[in-house]
Write an enzyme that holds these catalytic residues in place. Structure first.
Site, PDB file in Angstrom:
ATOM      1  N   ARG A   1       0.739  -1.144   0.562  1.00 57.59           N
ATOM      2  CA  ARG A   1       0.098  -0.151   0.032  1.00 57.59           C
ATOM      3  C   ARG A   1       0.605   1.005  -0.234  1.00 57.59           C
ATOM      4  NH1 ARG A   1      -5.693  -0.613   0.508  1.00 57.59           N
ATOM      5  NH2 ARG A   1      -5.682   1.515   0.832  1.00 57.59           N
TER       6      ARG A   1
ATOM      7  N   ARG B   1      12.177 -23.147   2.940  1.00 63.20           N
ATOM      8  CA  ARG B   1      14.274 -22.929   2.930  1.00 63.20           C
ATOM      9  C   ARG B   1      13.920 -23.584   1.417  1.00 63.20           C
ATOM     10  NH1 ARG B   1      13.369 -25.917   7.721  1.00 63.20           N
ATOM     11  NH2 ARG B   1      13.455 -24.544   9.114  1.00 63.20           N
TER      12      ARG B   1
ATOM     13  N   GLY C   1      18.853 -15.987   8.918  1.00 66.04           N
ATOM     14  CA  GLY C   1      18.764 -17.168   7.502  1.00 66.04           C
ATOM     15  C   GLY C   1      18.455 -15.827   6.395  1.00 66.04           C
TER      16      GLY C   1
ATOM     17  N   ILE D   1       9.254 -14.963  15.348  1.00 68.32           N
ATOM     18  CA  ILE D   1       8.777 -15.325  16.447  1.00 68.32           C
ATOM     19  C   ILE D   1       9.650 -15.574  17.728  1.00 68.32           C
ATOM     20  CG2 ILE D   1       6.070 -16.331  15.364  1.00 68.32           C
ATOM     21  CD1 ILE D   1       6.898 -18.559  17.332  1.00 68.32           C
ATOM     22  N   ASP D   2      10.887 -15.702  17.662  1.00 65.35           N
ATOM     23  CA  ASP D   2      11.650 -16.164  17.701  1.00 65.35           C
ATOM     24  C   ASP D   2      12.282 -14.985  19.083  1.00 65.35           C
ATOM     25  OD1 ASP D   2      11.813 -18.061  18.005  1.00 65.35           O
ATOM     26  OD2 ASP D   2      13.357 -18.765  16.191  1.00 65.35           O
TER      27      ASP D   2
ATOM     28  N   MET E   1       8.197 -22.795  21.997  1.00 68.94           N
ATOM     29  CA  MET E   1       8.968 -22.261  20.677  1.00 68.94           C
ATOM     30  C   MET E   1      10.262 -21.454  21.357  1.00 68.94           C
ATOM     31  SD  MET E   1       7.004 -22.629  16.933  1.00 68.94           S
ATOM     32  CE  MET E   1       6.798 -24.858  16.774  1.00 68.94           C
TER      33      MET E   1
ATOM     34  N   ILE F   1       0.761 -24.288  16.794  1.00 67.28           N
ATOM     35  CA  ILE F   1      -0.449 -22.661  16.823  1.00 67.28           C
ATOM     36  C   ILE F   1       0.288 -21.773  17.557  1.00 67.28           C
ATOM     37  CG2 ILE F   1      -2.371 -25.087  17.751  1.00 67.28           C
ATOM     38  CD1 ILE F   1      -1.746 -23.301  20.877  1.00 67.28           C
TER      39      ILE F   1
HETATM   40  O1  F6P Z   1      11.996 -19.735  14.242  1.00 64.54           O
HETATM   41  C1  F6P Z   1      10.590 -19.756  14.358  1.00 64.54           C
HETATM   42  C2  F6P Z   1      10.415 -21.213  14.538  1.00 64.54           C
HETATM   43  O2  F6P Z   1       8.509 -20.693  15.277  1.00 64.54           O
HETATM   44  C3  F6P Z   1      11.127 -21.499  15.994  1.00 64.54           C
HETATM   45  O3  F6P Z   1      10.508 -21.592  17.126  1.00 64.54           O
HETATM   46  C4  F6P Z   1      11.086 -23.172  15.561  1.00 64.54           C
HETATM   47  O4  F6P Z   1      12.081 -23.918  16.475  1.00 64.54           O
HETATM   48  C5  F6P Z   1      10.999 -24.009  14.417  1.00 64.54           C
HETATM   49  O5  F6P Z   1      10.275 -21.903  13.913  1.00 64.54           O
HETATM   50  C6  F6P Z   1      10.225 -24.466  13.585  1.00 64.54           C
HETATM   51  O6  F6P Z   1      10.329 -24.716  12.167  1.00 64.54           O
HETATM   52  P1  F6P Z   1       9.269 -25.647  11.585  1.00 64.54           P
HETATM   53  O7  F6P Z   1       8.182 -25.135  11.230  1.00 64.54           O
HETATM   54  O8  F6P Z   1      10.008 -25.943  10.247  1.00 64.54           O
HETATM   55  O9  F6P Z   1       9.654 -26.600  12.314  1.00 64.54           O
END
Ligand code: F6P
Length: 315
Positions: free
Chosen positions: A10, A57, A89, A111-112, A154, A239
């Site tokens: 946008r 990937r 990455g 999210i990490d 996670m 989730i």
């Molecule tokens: O990097 C984000 C993340 O959700 C991590 O917290 C988790 O370890 C990973 O990706 C899970 O990756 P995948 O969906 O490839 O199993």
């Protein structure tokens, strides 16, 4: 990620820029998966989790000549600049593209919350929101059945999600990679709570330490004959990546997307959009990538002052 893509589109079209979406991340460049994006294509995307452009990937990008091929394909397709949204990455790929002289700006999308240089990444707040709602719901069973719950969250090698969710759910123990957990103190914490008539406890385990199952096995082995409660495990899994973006993430994604486009139009390149103290900034890839982000000292102090068992600083 969707609110940030929407914002790039946008803002771009509003400023007379043609915006092309690339499906499936870097792989989509090799596969020529380019789709023109306008207001209609991003309509409603501010409410959706994930990325409608999809991602994967890309092995080709990791080859020594991968980044150069990417630049070649982008130029062949008359694309003048790239906005990359992703974690370590993806941003490292963007750094390589930058070093080849192609204009690129990155957005921290993971999210990490493990990316150095920004207070928050896009999606962190939404993941935390999902985690705390899940733990709140699990607490009903914990309280009704006098149980201790181990919850695996996670975060890759970061304990951010585990620490913040422990603090904000009123849980008792955070097991995070940045600190060495002390199983004896954890058992004492659980038993003390039972003696003081709290009839349940929650331990949040970051996946970067071990699996929730491995932690539970360690706890049960060490606490045999001493733990006065049943222990159950919940692995929250994917989730955590599926919640509708929170107000915070809709705004952060929108602000970062806008800032990326404005930066490119001003001739900026080779940097990630960051939020620092609430302000949008550019941080050069070369200054931030490869650096480890520590857990915030204020959050650690807060956790300790709230009585959370977090373990001991590692060397
Ligand atoms: O990097 C984000 C993340 O959700 C991590 O917290 C988790 O370890 C990973 O990706 C899970 O990756 P995948 O969906 O490839 O199993």
């Amino acid at each position: 990620m969707n609110p940030s893509i929407r914002s790039v589109v946008r803002t771009g079209i509003g400023l007379g820029v043609e915006v092309i979406g690339i499906e499936n991340g870097y792989q989509g460049i090799f596969d020529h998966q380019f789709i023109p994006l306008g207001a209609l294509e991003v309509s409603g995307k501010i409410r959706d989790a994930g990325t409608f452009l999809a991602t994967t990937r890309c092995m080709a990008m990791m080859q020594p000549d991968g980044p150069a091929k990417v630049v070649e394909i982008l130029k062949q397709n008359k694309l003048d600049a790239l906005v990359v949204i992703g974690g370590d990455g993806s941003l490292t790929g963007a750094q390589k593209i930058h070093h080849l002289g192609y204009p690129v700006i990155g957005l921290p999308g993971t999210i990490d919350n493990d990316i150095f240089g920004t207070d928050m990444g896009i999606g962190v707040d939404t993941a935390l929101d999902t985690i705390i709602h899940s733990i709140d719901m699990i607490k009903a069973t914990a309280a009704s059945h006098r149980r201790c719950f181990v919850i695996e969250v996670m975060g890759r090698s970061s304990g951010y999600l585990a620490l913040m969710s422990t603090i904000t759910t009123g849980s008792q123990v955070a097991v995070v990679p940045e600190y060495k957990h002390n199983i004896e103190r954890i058992i004492e914490t659980l038993n003390r709570r039972m003696q003081r008539k709290h009839n349940n406890s929650v331990i949040v385990v970051a996946e970067g330490v071990c699996t929730g199952q491995e932690f539970m096995d360690e706890l049960l082995a060490a606490g045999r004959d001493r733990l006065d409660q049943e222990v159950r495990l919940t692995v929250l899994g994917h989730i955590q990546r599926g919640g509708s973006p929170t107000h915070f993430d809709r705004l952060l994604g929108s602000r970062m997307g806008e800032f990326a486009v404005l930066s490119l139009l001003q001739g900026e390149t080779g940097a990630m959009v960051a939020t620092v103290g609430g302000t949008m900034r550019l941080r050069n890839f070369d200054e931030i990538l490869g650096k480890k982000r520590a857990l915030n000292a204020d959050a650690i102090r807060l956790a300790k002052n709230l009585g959370i068992e977090i373990g001991d600083v590692t060397e």
